[in-house]
Scaffold this motif. Structure first.
Motif, PDB file in Angstrom:
ATOM      1  N   ARG A  21      65.929  -0.785  10.732  1.00 57.78           N
ATOM      2  CA  ARG A  21      64.886   0.129  11.194  1.00 57.78           C
ATOM      3  C   ARG A  21      65.261   1.549  10.781  1.00 57.78           C
ATOM      4  O   ARG A  21      66.405   1.858  10.495  1.00 57.78           O
ATOM      5  N   PHE A  22      64.233   2.407  10.804  1.00 55.34           N
ATOM      6  CA  PHE A  22      64.448   3.844  10.638  1.00 55.34           C
ATOM      7  C   PHE A  22      64.826   4.414  12.002  1.00 55.34           C
ATOM      8  O   PHE A  22      64.169   4.111  12.999  1.00 55.34           O
ATOM      9  N   ILE A  23      65.867   5.223  12.076  1.00 54.38           N
ATOM     10  CA  ILE A  23      66.146   5.884  13.349  1.00 54.38           C
ATOM     11  C   ILE A  23      65.991   7.395  13.272  1.00 54.38           C
ATOM     12  O   ILE A  23      65.889   8.064  14.294  1.00 54.38           O
ATOM     13  N   HIS A  24      65.956   7.911  12.051  1.00 54.54           N
ATOM     14  CA  HIS A  24      65.757   9.347  11.960  1.00 54.54           C
ATOM     15  C   HIS A  24      65.068   9.657  10.652  1.00 54.54           C
ATOM     16  O   HIS A  24      65.390   9.074   9.620  1.00 54.54           O
ATOM     17  N   SER A  25      64.114  10.578  10.692  1.00 49.16           N
ATOM     18  CA  SER A  25      63.381  10.896   9.471  1.00 49.16           C
ATOM     19  C   SER A  25      62.793  12.301   9.600  1.00 49.16           C
ATOM     20  O   SER A  25      62.409  12.715  10.704  1.00 49.16           O
ATOM     21  N   PRO A  26      62.710  13.039   8.486  1.00 48.80           N
ATOM     22  CA  PRO A  26      62.219  14.420   8.566  1.00 48.80           C
ATOM     23  C   PRO A  26      60.696  14.554   8.572  1.00 48.80           C
ATOM     24  O   PRO A  26      60.191  15.672   8.522  1.00 48.80           O
ATOM     25  N   CYS A  27      59.939  13.436   8.674  1.00 45.68           N
ATOM     26  CA  CYS A  27      58.482  13.546   8.648  1.00 45.68           C
ATOM     27  C   CYS A  27      57.966  14.031   9.998  1.00 45.68           C
ATOM     28  O   CYS A  27      58.699  14.056  10.973  1.00 45.68           O
ATOM     29  N   THR A  28      56.679  14.387  10.055  1.00 48.41           N
ATOM     30  CA  THR A  28      56.135  14.935  11.305  1.00 48.41           C
ATOM     31  C   THR A  28      55.642  13.830  12.239  1.00 48.41           C
ATOM     32  O   THR A  28      55.790  13.933  13.445  1.00 48.41           O
ATOM     33  N   ASN A  29      55.017  12.747  11.695  1.00 45.96           N
ATOM     34  CA  ASN A  29      54.416  11.727  12.558  1.00 45.96           C
ATOM     35  C   ASN A  29      55.391  10.653  13.016  1.00 45.96           C
ATOM     36  O   ASN A  29      55.126   9.953  13.972  1.00 45.96           O
ATOM     37  N   LYS A  30      56.505  10.524  12.315  1.00 46.23           N
ATOM     38  CA  LYS A  30      57.544   9.542  12.671  1.00 46.23           C
ATOM     39  C   LYS A  30      56.985   8.116  12.721  1.00 46.23           C
ATOM     40  O   LYS A  30      57.409   7.296  13.523  1.00 46.23           O
ATOM     41  N   LEU A  31      56.000   7.821  11.868  1.00 45.70           N
ATOM     42  CA  LEU A  31      55.425   6.470  11.862  1.00 45.70           C
ATOM     43  C   LEU A  31      56.453   5.434  11.403  1.00 45.70           C
ATOM     44  O   LEU A  31      56.432   4.285  11.834  1.00 45.70           O
ATOM     45  N   CYS A  32      57.355   5.865  10.519  1.00 47.83           N
ATOM     46  CA  CYS A  32      58.378   4.936  10.048  1.00 47.83           C
ATOM     47  C   CYS A  32      59.282   4.496  11.196  1.00 47.83           C
ATOM     48  O   CYS A  32      59.635   3.318  11.322  1.00 47.83           O
ATOM     49  N   ILE A  33      59.621   5.435  12.069  1.00 50.93           N
ATOM     50  CA  ILE A  33      60.475   5.091  13.205  1.00 50.93           C
ATOM     51  C   ILE A  33      59.704   4.218  14.179  1.00 50.93           C
ATOM     52  O   ILE A  33      60.227   3.254  14.748  1.00 50.93           O
ATOM     53  N   ARG A  34      58.421   4.527  14.366  1.00 52.42           N
ATOM     54  CA  ARG A  34      57.617   3.761  15.310  1.00 52.42           C
ATOM     55  C   ARG A  34      57.301   2.358  14.805  1.00 52.42           C
ATOM     56  O   ARG A  34      56.875   1.510  15.575  1.00 52.42           O
ATOM     57  N   GLN A  35      57.514   2.080  13.521  1.00 53.39           N
ATOM     58  CA  GLN A  35      57.360   0.729  13.011  1.00 53.39           C
ATOM     59  C   GLN A  35      58.355  -0.210  13.678  1.00 53.39           C
ATOM     60  O   GLN A  35      58.076  -1.391  13.885  1.00 53.39           O
ATOM     61  N   GLY A  36      59.515   0.309  14.010  1.00 55.96           N
ATOM     62  CA  GLY A  36      60.486  -0.501  14.736  1.00 55.96           C
ATOM     63  C   GLY A  36      61.294  -1.389  13.801  1.00 55.96           C
ATOM     64  O   GLY A  36      61.431  -1.131  12.605  1.00 55.96           O
ATOM     65  N   TRP A  37      61.801  -2.479  14.365  1.00 57.36           N
ATOM     66  CA  TRP A  37      62.666  -3.381  13.622  1.00 57.36           C
ATOM     67  C   TRP A  37      61.872  -4.194  12.615  1.00 57.36           C
ATOM     68  O   TRP A  37      60.799  -4.694  12.922  1.00 57.36           O
ATOM     69  N   VAL A  38      62.397  -4.329  11.433  1.00 53.05           N
ATOM     70  CA  VAL A  38      61.826  -5.256  10.453  1.00 53.05           C
ATOM     71  C   VAL A  38      62.858  -6.340  10.205  1.00 53.05           C
ATOM     72  O   VAL A  38      64.048  -6.066  10.069  1.00 53.05           O
ATOM     73  N   HIS A  39      62.402  -7.584  10.212  1.00 48.66           N
ATOM     74  CA  HIS A  39      63.358  -8.674  10.016  1.00 48.66           C
ATOM     75  C   HIS A  39      62.850  -9.793   9.120  1.00 48.66           C
ATOM     76  O   HIS A  39      63.619 -10.361   8.373  1.00 48.66           O
ATOM     77  N   HIS A  40      61.562 -10.109   9.160  1.00 47.59           N
ATOM     78  CA  HIS A  40      61.087 -11.215   8.330  1.00 47.59           C
ATOM     79  C   HIS A  40      60.988 -10.807   6.883  1.00 47.59           C
ATOM     80  O   HIS A  40      60.798  -9.647   6.551  1.00 47.59           O
ATOM     81  N   GLY A  41      61.070 -11.787   5.994  1.00 50.58           N
ATOM     82  CA  GLY A  41      60.902 -11.523   4.575  1.00 50.58           C
ATOM     83  C   GLY A  41      59.539 -10.916   4.303  1.00 50.58           C
ATOM     84  O   GLY A  41      58.531 -11.398   4.798  1.00 50.58           O
ATOM     85  N   GLY A  42      59.505  -9.879   3.518  1.00 49.41           N
ATOM     86  CA  GLY A  42      58.236  -9.241   3.193  1.00 49.41           C
ATOM     87  C   GLY A  42      57.879  -8.074   4.098  1.00 49.41           C
ATOM     88  O   GLY A  42      57.050  -7.248   3.740  1.00 49.41           O
TER      89      GLY A  42
END
Lengths: 124, 215
Positions: free
Chosen positions: A77-98
């Protein structure tokens, strides 16, 4: 002919079917990764691979700044990012292929590699 | 029922009604009693299959599968080869009627049906082995509920892996599998119960060797 509802073999079949059913939930809904590699791309270009079974924290330098990606327990997962909306962090854990988590402003993508990465869907 | 009743008939028309050119030979197709049984059961299965499309489904692939009741009845009363004929005719003609012949739903249906027929054949053989071992030996025979449940699971697995290998090779598809298996267990047991209830109203019959003789 068939006046009895359940025959001896039926019990075995029902027990086996229920066991298979429970096992399928346990395996496919557990949240564990089926594959062992994640790929990070910056601005569309390959940046590196991550072994999902090695707990680690990786800092990726993108267009806006540094994104921090954490790998733990077969997931990432993303835990820190310089963007304003932090959508990458809010995506949470990714685990399945794809599955992917993407920071578009920072042009950083995190994708779990699946068994056949060529196609998502085939249509005729 | 006389299975030696072979009828020579060219589609019920008199020979004079068929236009013939010089050199042509009339082809007659002898129709056996077994053919009538297969055709009747297949027609019933196709009817149920087509009517079932009117039932809304929460997920693609979750269907009550009521036409399988006919396949199971064909298996239990007439044997595995009659059941195969009925099931395959149902898939092909049903898909023609619905307009999905040779499209993706047809291949999913076909793969599911082939899987369930294979499992039914194995289970049928198992039952036959139990019978040939004789009474007194502890052998676990399957009844209609067992057949129905195993056929439904095999059908779902066959369809799922066909979809995974040929249409959606995405690992995320496996998240759907537990839900599909749940529905197949539930509806498989339901079909088995229906088969049991229907069998109580039908005259007793075990498959004869003459049933799958044709021509």
């Amino acid at each position: 002919m068939q006046t009895t509802w359940l025959r001896p073999g039926d019990y075995i079949a029902i027990v086996a079917a229920l066991a298979l059913l429970v096992a399928s939930y346990a395996v496919y809904w557990s949240g564990l990764s089926q594959t062992a590699l994640a790929e990070i791309r910056v601005e569309g270009k390959h940046w590196g691979h991550l072994d999902l079974f090695v707990n680690q924290t990786v800092t990726v330098h993108g267009k806006l700044g540094d994104s921090v990606i954490e790998v733990a327990g077969g997931r990432a997962r993303f835990i820190h990012s310089p963007c304003t909306n932090k959508l990458c962090i809010r995506q949470g854990w990714v685990h399945h292929g794809g599955e992917t988590a993407v920071c578009l402003p920072n042009t950083v993508t995190l994708q779990i590699l699946s068994n056949d990465p060529r196609f998502d869907v085939i249509n005729f | 029922m006389d299975t030696n009743d072979k009828v020579d008939r060219v589609a019920g028309l008199p020979e004079s009604a068929i236009p013939m050119l010089p050199g042509m030979l009339p082809v007659t197709l002898p129709v056996t009693q077994g053919d009538h049984i297969i055709a009747g059961l297949a027609a019933l299965a196709i009817l149920i299959h087509v009517a079932e499309t009117a039932i809304p489904s929460p997920l693609p692939g979750v269907k009550p599968g009521l036409a399988n009741v006919i396949t199971l009845l064909a298996l239990l009363q007439y044997g595995w080869s009659v059941a195969c004929w009925v099931a395959l005719l149902r898939v092909v003609v049903g898909s023609i009627v619905l307009g999905t012949f040779l499209g993706p739903p047809f291949f999913l249906s076909m793969s599911g049906t082939l899987g369930s027929l294979l499992v039914l054949g194995l289970a049928w053989k198992w039952n036959e082995c139990c019978t040939s071992l004789g009474a007194g030996v502890g052998c676990l025979r399957f009844g209609p509920l067992g057949f129905a449940l195993m056929a439904a699971m095999a059908h779902m697995y066959g369809q799922f892996y066909a979809a995974y290998w040929f249409f959606i090779p995405h690992d995320g598809l496996f998240t759907l599998l537990p839900l599909l298996l749940t529905s197949s267990v539930v509806f498989g047991l339901l079909s088995g119960a229906i088969v049991l209830l229907v069998l109580r109203s039908l005259p007793q019959r075990t498959p004869q060797k003459a049933d799958h003789e044709s021509n």
